[in-house]
Design a protein around this motif. Structure first.
Motif, PDB file in Angstrom:
ATOM      1  N   SER A 170       0.837  -1.197   0.000  1.00  0.00           N
ATOM      2  CA  SER A 170       0.000   0.000   0.000  1.00  0.00           C
ATOM      3  C   SER A 170       0.871   1.245   0.000  1.00  0.00           C
ATOM      4  O   SER A 170       2.080   1.183   0.261  1.00  0.00           O
ATOM      5  CB  SER A 170      -0.891  -0.002   1.245  1.00  0.00           C
ATOM      6  OG  SER A 170      -0.083   0.081   2.412  1.00  0.00           O
ATOM      7  N   ALA A 171       0.266   2.387  -0.269  1.00  0.00           N
ATOM      8  CA  ALA A 171       1.009   3.638  -0.305  1.00  0.00           C
ATOM      9  C   ALA A 171       1.692   3.923   1.022  1.00  0.00           C
ATOM     10  O   ALA A 171       2.794   4.465   1.070  1.00  0.00           O
ATOM     11  CB  ALA A 171       0.082   4.790  -0.680  1.00  0.00           C
ATOM     12  N   ALA A 172       1.061   3.540   2.116  1.00  0.00           N
ATOM     13  CA  ALA A 172       1.648   3.740   3.444  1.00  0.00           C
ATOM     14  C   ALA A 172       2.638   2.650   3.800  1.00  0.00           C
ATOM     15  O   ALA A 172       3.259   2.696   4.855  1.00  0.00           O
ATOM     16  CB  ALA A 172       0.540   3.803   4.488  1.00  0.00           C
ATOM     17  N   ILE A 191      -6.136   4.354 -13.381  1.00  0.00           N
ATOM     18  CA  ILE A 191      -4.953   4.737 -14.154  1.00  0.00           C
ATOM     19  C   ILE A 191      -5.002   4.111 -15.541  1.00  0.00           C
ATOM     20  O   ILE A 191      -4.723   4.773 -16.560  1.00  0.00           O
ATOM     21  CB  ILE A 191      -3.674   4.316 -13.400  1.00  0.00           C
ATOM     22  CG1 ILE A 191      -3.559   5.079 -12.079  1.00  0.00           C
ATOM     23  CG2 ILE A 191      -2.439   4.576 -14.265  1.00  0.00           C
ATOM     24  CD1 ILE A 191      -2.451   4.576 -11.183  1.00  0.00           C
ATOM     25  N   ASP A 192      -5.357   2.837 -15.605  1.00  0.00           N
ATOM     26  CA  ASP A 192      -5.408   2.151 -16.901  1.00  0.00           C
ATOM     27  C   ASP A 192      -6.477   2.751 -17.816  1.00  0.00           C
ATOM     28  O   ASP A 192      -6.316   2.762 -19.044  1.00  0.00           O
ATOM     29  CB  ASP A 192      -5.680   0.654 -16.698  1.00  0.00           C
ATOM     30  CG  ASP A 192      -4.506  -0.063 -16.047  1.00  0.00           C
ATOM     31  OD1 ASP A 192      -3.392   0.499 -16.040  1.00  0.00           O
ATOM     32  OD2 ASP A 192      -4.699  -1.179 -15.532  1.00  0.00           O
ATOM     33  N   ILE A 224       2.747   1.946 -10.815  1.00  0.00           N
ATOM     34  CA  ILE A 224       2.931   2.935  -9.749  1.00  0.00           C
ATOM     35  C   ILE A 224       4.314   2.688  -9.147  1.00  0.00           C
ATOM     36  O   ILE A 224       4.553   1.672  -8.508  1.00  0.00           O
ATOM     37  CB  ILE A 224       1.843   2.815  -8.677  1.00  0.00           C
ATOM     38  CG1 ILE A 224       0.460   3.040  -9.302  1.00  0.00           C
ATOM     39  CG2 ILE A 224       2.090   3.807  -7.542  1.00  0.00           C
ATOM     40  CD1 ILE A 224      -0.689   2.756  -8.360  1.00  0.00           C
ATOM     41  N   VAL A 225       5.232   3.626  -9.356  1.00  0.00           N
ATOM     42  CA  VAL A 225       6.615   3.423  -8.920  1.00  0.00           C
ATOM     43  C   VAL A 225       6.913   4.107  -7.598  1.00  0.00           C
ATOM     44  O   VAL A 225       7.938   3.807  -6.961  1.00  0.00           O
ATOM     45  CB  VAL A 225       7.610   3.901 -10.000  1.00  0.00           C
ATOM     46  CG1 VAL A 225       7.456   3.079 -11.267  1.00  0.00           C
ATOM     47  CG2 VAL A 225       7.435   5.386 -10.300  1.00  0.00           C
ATOM     48  N   SER A 226       6.055   5.022  -7.166  1.00  0.00           N
ATOM     49  CA  SER A 226       6.268   5.696  -5.887  1.00  0.00           C
ATOM     50  C   SER A 226       4.946   6.275  -5.421  1.00  0.00           C
ATOM     51  O   SER A 226       4.140   6.734  -6.238  1.00  0.00           O
ATOM     52  CB  SER A 226       7.316   6.810  -6.033  1.00  0.00           C
ATOM     53  OG  SER A 226       7.539   7.476  -4.803  1.00  0.00           O
ATOM     54  N   HIS A 279       0.923   9.894  -6.289  1.00  0.00           N
ATOM     55  CA  HIS A 279       1.653   8.779  -6.876  1.00  0.00           C
ATOM     56  C   HIS A 279       2.481   9.244  -8.078  1.00  0.00           C
ATOM     57  O   HIS A 279       2.155  10.244  -8.721  1.00  0.00           O
ATOM     58  CB  HIS A 279       0.678   7.686  -7.347  1.00  0.00           C
ATOM     59  CG  HIS A 279      -0.361   7.329  -6.342  1.00  0.00           C
ATOM     60  ND1 HIS A 279      -0.116   6.482  -5.279  1.00  0.00           N
ATOM     61  CD2 HIS A 279      -1.664   7.726  -6.217  1.00  0.00           C
ATOM     62  CE1 HIS A 279      -1.218   6.360  -4.556  1.00  0.00           C
ATOM     63  NE2 HIS A 279      -2.169   7.106  -5.101  1.00  0.00           N
ATOM     64  N   ILE A 280       3.533   8.483  -8.361  1.00  0.00           N
ATOM     65  CA  ILE A 280       4.279   8.608  -9.611  1.00  0.00           C
ATOM     66  C   ILE A 280       4.015   7.341 -10.413  1.00  0.00           C
ATOM     67  O   ILE A 280       4.164   6.232  -9.897  1.00  0.00           O
ATOM     68  CB  ILE A 280       5.790   8.774  -9.377  1.00  0.00           C
ATOM     69  CG1 ILE A 280       6.077  10.010  -8.525  1.00  0.00           C
ATOM     70  CG2 ILE A 280       6.525   8.852 -10.709  1.00  0.00           C
ATOM     71  CD1 ILE A 280       5.748  11.324  -9.179  1.00  0.00           C
ATOM     72  N   VAL A 281       3.627   7.516 -11.671  1.00  0.00           N
ATOM     73  CA  VAL A 281       3.270   6.392 -12.537  1.00  0.00           C
ATOM     74  C   VAL A 281       4.222   6.365 -13.725  1.00  0.00           C
ATOM     75  O   VAL A 281       4.466   7.399 -14.367  1.00  0.00           O
ATOM     76  CB  VAL A 281       1.818   6.525 -13.046  1.00  0.00           C
ATOM     77  CG1 VAL A 281       1.473   5.395 -14.007  1.00  0.00           C
ATOM     78  CG2 VAL A 281       0.848   6.537 -11.867  1.00  0.00           C
ATOM     79  N   SER A 282       4.768   5.191 -14.016  1.00  0.00           N
ATOM     80  CA  SER A 282       5.519   4.973 -15.248  1.00  0.00           C
ATOM     81  C   SER A 282       4.602   4.271 -16.237  1.00  0.00           C
ATOM     82  O   SER A 282       4.045   3.210 -15.938  1.00  0.00           O
ATOM     83  CB  SER A 282       6.761   4.110 -14.982  1.00  0.00           C
ATOM     84  OG  SER A 282       7.406   3.773 -16.195  1.00  0.00           O
ATOM     85  N   SER A 283       4.439   4.867 -17.423  1.00  0.00           N
ATOM     86  CA  SER A 283       3.486   4.361 -18.407  1.00  0.00           C
ATOM     87  C   SER A 283       4.204   4.103 -19.726  1.00  0.00           C
ATOM     88  O   SER A 283       4.915   4.970 -20.240  1.00  0.00           O
ATOM     89  CB  SER A 283       2.366   5.380 -18.614  1.00  0.00           C
ATOM     90  OG  SER A 283       1.424   4.922 -19.565  1.00  0.00           O
TER      91      SER A 283
END
Length: 665
Positions: A313-315, A345-346, A356-358, A364-368
């Protein structure tokens, strides 16, 4: 950023570390590596050969800052800035990638980062990597380059740890991390509570004797260890309150019942492990208070190994799923909020692989990316619903028309089903044309249908490319992987040959214009293809290949390595024994079969390759010269490593590759 003035310089691990300074890059001139003029529609070599301009973006714990690595003019720079607006930008550290490399970093709190570095070292003729760790604030202040204090060789006889950057964050503790460090006994690390400001450390877990890797629970307590005893792997654990270590399991390496710890859930009694379900790797859960009980199956895939990492999870307070590779990346969630977030996101970025990389709370930071689109980083805010593009990884390819691959399947000569990825050039005609079969390295690895600049470069140059997961590749179950054991140059090579025949039968390849290209094991396969089936190939390209299997067995049996007994057992199982299997090893070694090589060849190797020593290629080049073979080029990349991780080496090799292949179209 290149205009930032030089502010200061310090010595880190014996090397110069520059802040805000543009460092020079020394490049060795190479024959046949000069870039050729691009033909109509082609992009420059550097568009594909450059390292990603930006990578490893992450949010500070409060979500107000971002950090990232930027590759610029041969340098790698760690940069921080405000998440919104990009203000307060700081160059935290810069490496010229000559003496040492930045291996990654993590935020410890909202202002302080831990930075991992590595550099090549050697003892006698044994080459290896050393790693180090230092701490620094986001604005470059309060640098602590002696964070890990160890004894210096020559002052006493104590062992100096090779790996000094293995650590775990402690949830809720902004000042300390858990550091795994074998400063008392080589290869048997203890765990310390390390102050990231002062460098003071307190031992919190001693090593019971043979543990190599540790796993803390999400409350920051060291609970599980994986040990090595000769050729066996063992898993030990202890209760949350501490106490004696107990054995969870002991396995022969590669045994079907072997378990692999992955991490803890929010409940400190629940440990996730990887095991085998119906012949394929799957995720299970064990309740350590009932460790003798049967592991509970959590997630399995009917076709592919679930071989990726857990998703938290994010936490970072609970496990919510697992990511793994099928033909592309796949994410399996057993948490409804995780599924909803991924689905949102999708939907916003359709027909892409979105990772979701961070995360920091609801930011969030997303790599797409997808196979025909280089990764792009986005910032997402769940509260506002905004998804904003923040960085292109390959800006020169951002507007390029790339070639999406097609997943293909066919049967090998013995009926085994093989899977691969076919990429056609964007300017392909309707009939058969020039084609390359591109076997992957490893060999116990695999290709996926994701973005690959190597493949896109070849397609841009007019080649149809087949990346084939031959038998022995990872990801398709234990039987498929075991089918490659001790079959280098035999059935593994036959699968690649069958791939070429399939290309021709499908009228995708002109049989007079087929080449084989590969690196590492793929470089070995390129050489063996030219030796075994020279009638199939107009040319071959081999980067950093193994050329002598007997030497490889000897290298894996070298007693100077930690865990050499385990390495030796793996060599016996996967490659064979030096004496009892010497005829097969010699018959399938390009060095021993060099007299049979007549296909035009480009051979390349980096002098600082720590995975396959450059002598493998140097000796083959000498043998080819002695045999009177003239139609080959040997390119030696000074200070190049196995993965061409320096941009100067990658650009140099791509230029040589471009010039060489153009002659055979």
């Amino acid at each position: 950023m290149s205009g930032v003035s030089c502010k200061s310089a310090i010595v880190l691990f014996g090397f110069m570390l520059l802040y805000g300074c543009s460092g020079g890059v020394t490049q060795r001139p190479a024959t046949s590596a000069n870039p050729l003029p691009e033909r109509a529609g082609e992009l420059p070599v550097k568009a594909y050969a450059a390292l990603p301009e930006v990578e490893h973006i992450s949010l500070s714990p409060d979500g107000n800052r971002i950090a990232f690595l930027q590759n610029l003019d041969g340098n790698t720079i760690l940069v921080t800035q405000d998440r919104v607006g990009g203000g307060n930008r700081h160059i935290v550290v810069r490496s010229d990638n000559q003496k040492f490399h930045i291996n990654g970093y993590n935020w410890v709190n909202d202002e302080r980062l831990l930075v991992r570095v590595w550099y090549a070292d050697r003892a006698a003729r044994l080459k290896f990597v050393r790693t180090g760790l230092f701490a620094v604030n986001h604005d470059g202040t309060q640098l602590k380059d002696d964070l890990i204090r160890v004894d210096v060789p020559g002052l006493n006889n104590r062992y100096v740890p090779q790996i000094q950057d293995s650590y775990f964050r402690i949830p809720g503790d902004p000042r300390h991390v858990l550091l795994s460090l074998d400063d008392r006994q080589a290869g048997a690390p203890s765990v310390y509570r390390l102050d990231v400001y002062s460098g003071e450390k307190e031992r919190v877990a001693g090593n019971p004797g043979n543990v190599r890797h540790w796993f803390p629970d999400l409350q920051g307590r060291v609970r599980v260890g994986v040990g090595v005893n000769k050729s066996k792997l063992s898993i030990v654990y202890r209760p949350p309150e501490g106490g004696e270590w107990r054995t969870l399991g002991e396995y022969e390496q590669g045994h079907a019942d072997a378990l692999e710890p992955l991490g803890f859930d929010a409940d400190p009694d629940l440990l996730y492990v990887r095991g085998i379900h119906q012949g394929r790797k799957a995720v299970f859960r064990i309740r350590l208070s009932n460790a003798a009980g049967k592991p509970e199956l959590v997630y399995a895939d009917p076709k592919y190994d679930v071989a990726g990492a857990l998703i938290y999870s994010a936490a970072h307070d609970r496990v919510i799923g697992v990511g793994y590779a099928t033909d592309t990346l796949r994410f399996a969630y057993w948490n409804e909020s995780g599924r909803r977030l991924q689905a949102a996101i999708d939907k916003a970025l359709p027909q892409r692989s979105n990772v979701i990389v961070s995360s920091a709370g609801r930011r969030h930071i997303v790599s797409s990316s997808n196979a025909a689109r280089a990764p792009v980083y986005y910032a997402m805010d769940e509260d506002t619903g905004f998804l904003d593009e923040i960085a292109e990884t390959y800006p020169l390819l951002a507007d390029a028309r790339l070639s999406p691959p097609q997943t293909v399947k066919f049967k090998a000569r013995d009926g085994l089903e093989l899977e691969g990825y076919l990429t056609r050039p964007t300017r392909a005609g309707t009939g058969p044309g020039p084609a390359i079969i591109f076997p992957h390295g490893g060999p116990w690895a695999r290709d996926v249908a994701g973005f690959d600049p190597w493949t896109q470069f070849l397609a841009d140059r007019g080649w149809t490319v087949l990346r084939l997961n031959f038998r022995g590749s990872a990801g398709y179950g234990a039987d498929f992987e075991r089918a490659g054991f001790q079959r280098w140059g035999l059935e593994m090579q036959d699968d690649i040959t069958d791939g070429v025949h399939w290309l021709i039968q499908q009228k995708l390849a002109d049989p007079q214009k087929v080449c084989i290209v590969g690196g590492s094991y793929g470089g070995y396969a390129a050489l063996m293809g030219a030796i075994k089936t020279p009638e199939l190939y107009r040319c071959a390209v081999s980067l950093a290949p193994v050329t002598d299997l007997t030497r490889l067995v000897d290298e894996l049996n070298d007693a100077r390595w930690l865990d050499y007994q385990l390495r030796s057992a793996l060599a016996d199982r996967k490659l064979g024994r030096r004496w009892s299997d010497r005829d097969r090893l010699n018959d399938t070694s390009p060095l021993q079969q060099a007299a049979r090589l007549h296909t035009p060849l480009l051979l390349a190797h980096g002098t600082d390759d720590l995975s396959v020593d450059v002598s493998h290629s140097q000796d083959l080049a000498k043998e080819l010269e002695s045999a009177g073979f003239k139609d080959f080029q040997y390119l030696e990349l000074e200070h190049g490593d196995h993965h061409l991780s320096r941009e100067v080496d990658r650009v140099q090799f791509f230029g040589a590759l471009d010039a060489f292949l153009r002659k055979f179209q």
